[in-house]
Design a protein around this motif. Sequence first.
Motif, mmCIF file in Angstrom:
data_model
loop_
_atom_site.group_PDB
_atom_site.id
_atom_site.type_symbol
_atom_site.label_atom_id
_atom_site.label_comp_id
_atom_site.label_asym_id
_atom_site.label_seq_id
_atom_site.Cartn_x
_atom_site.Cartn_y
_atom_site.Cartn_z
ATOM 1 N N THR A 10 0.834 -1.194 0.000
ATOM 2 C CA THR A 10 0.000 0.000 0.000
ATOM 3 C C THR A 10 0.873 1.249 0.000
ATOM 4 O O THR A 10 2.026 1.217 0.430
ATOM 5 N N ALA A 43 -12.667 5.917 -5.120
ATOM 6 C CA ALA A 43 -12.618 4.780 -4.198
ATOM 7 C C ALA A 43 -11.452 3.848 -4.501
ATOM 8 O O ALA A 43 -10.976 3.131 -3.608
ATOM 9 N N ASP A 44 -10.947 3.850 -5.750
ATOM 10 C CA ASP A 44 -9.785 3.021 -6.088
ATOM 11 C C ASP A 44 -8.583 3.389 -5.223
ATOM 12 O O ASP A 44 -7.779 2.530 -4.843
ATOM 13 N N TYR A 46 -8.633 4.309 -2.203
ATOM 14 C CA TYR A 46 -8.793 3.784 -0.843
ATOM 15 C C TYR A 46 -8.157 2.402 -0.715
ATOM 16 O O TYR A 46 -7.574 2.062 0.319
ATOM 17 N N PHE A 47 -8.290 1.574 -1.766
ATOM 18 C CA PHE A 47 -7.648 0.252 -1.754
ATOM 19 C C PHE A 47 -6.136 0.406 -1.844
ATOM 20 O O PHE A 47 -5.389 -0.275 -1.136
ATOM 21 N N LEU A 51 -6.773 2.144 3.098
ATOM 22 C CA LEU A 51 -7.968 2.541 3.849
ATOM 23 C C LEU A 51 -9.028 1.454 3.760
ATOM 24 O O LEU A 51 -9.695 1.136 4.748
ATOM 25 N N TYR A 52 -9.174 0.884 2.561
ATOM 26 C CA TYR A 52 -9.984 -0.320 2.372
ATOM 27 C C TYR A 52 -9.012 -1.485 2.262
ATOM 28 O O TYR A 52 -8.233 -1.562 1.306
ATOM 29 N N PRO A 53 -8.991 -2.384 3.231
ATOM 30 C CA PRO A 53 -8.003 -3.463 3.193
ATOM 31 C C PRO A 53 -8.228 -4.440 2.044
ATOM 32 O O PRO A 53 -9.351 -4.738 1.668
ATOM 33 N N ALA A 54 -7.115 -4.925 1.490
ATOM 34 C CA ALA A 54 -7.148 -5.945 0.434
ATOM 35 C C ALA A 54 -5.956 -6.868 0.631
ATOM 36 O O ALA A 54 -4.871 -6.428 1.019
ATOM 37 N N THR A 239 -15.252 9.361 1.691
ATOM 38 C CA THR A 239 -14.275 9.917 2.631
ATOM 39 C C THR A 239 -13.074 10.484 1.878
ATOM 40 O O THR A 239 -11.923 10.164 2.184
ATOM 41 N N ALA A 264 -23.123 2.044 1.721
ATOM 42 C CA ALA A 264 -22.168 1.548 0.728
ATOM 43 C C ALA A 264 -22.957 1.019 -0.464
ATOM 44 O O ALA A 264 -23.990 0.354 -0.295
#
Length: 324
Positions: A10, A43-44, A46-47, A51-54, A239, A264
């Motif tokens: 990340t 939103a891409d 965020y990954f 921020l958005y876990p992957a 966000t 969401a």
Amino acid sequence: MAQAVRFYETGGPEVLRWEDAEVGEPGPGEVRIRHEAVGLNFADTYFRTGLYPAALPAGMGVEAAGVIEAVGPGVTGFRTGDRVTYTGSPLGAYSTERVMGAEHLIALPEEIAFETAAAMTMRGLTAAYLLRRIHPLRAGDTVLLHAAAGGVGLLFTQWAKLLGVTVIGTVSSEEKAETAKAHGCDHVIIYTREDVAARVREITSGTGVPVVYDSIGKTTYRSSLDSLARRGLLVCFGTASGPVPPIDAMELAVKGSLFVTRPALADYIADPAERAALAGELFDHVAAGRIRIDINQRHALSEAAAAHHDLESGSSIGSSVFVL
């Protein structure tokens, strides 16, 4: 050999790598898609930032449009050669081809171009659930929308006008103000030099608005709460400036028995019938010309890192896509 964007750690845009990728054949319930255009969404990032876990390493992107090239066993409703679009699927849309579950696909009418679909599927379905599912809006209502010149904002405003809803939009510059107005925004507040809540109260004769749609988050939630009418609803659906801090429940009471929701898109398109209904409404408006999709930025998929940099800098207006 297909190509794809992947990331192994990340961080900033520089962690994105353009590399060869083996695609293979679709298994049960899957299809192989050749992408014609890929969506670029905030939103891409965020990954990419975590921020958005992957699970790493991972592909990037959740939205694209293209043609089905192969169908695996057990797939119903789709066949080779079908035009499709999708959003909200597992990461991996930043690719020339991919294999994915058919349950994520939405049939794409011939009247809608692939680039248009890639620019609007996520944004359009987001605008659809915000306007058609979150709150029972009525003709004559006035709402506040942050980021009115963004991809979702321009779609939202046009659709709101069709419903007879007045939109107060916030933007960061004169250029974006003109763009928002051109898409039907009734009142534009340039938040970099105006007090948003004070202007909302002025526009609404002191009442405030029944609903605020806030995709910015950390830097705007306070003005959003202060813009609401008694028993109003704050819809925190993004966000861009960072997560919304914890909100004191007593503060909601003091400010007028307010409500807050953090929806969401995935939960509003999880049911295939509801997804088809929202998509059908969206596609009908676009095909008929009632909602215009402006693609203001086009990028090569191999230049994803530069595209993310532009997106995060705030220089983008409206929708952006990757073209293949």
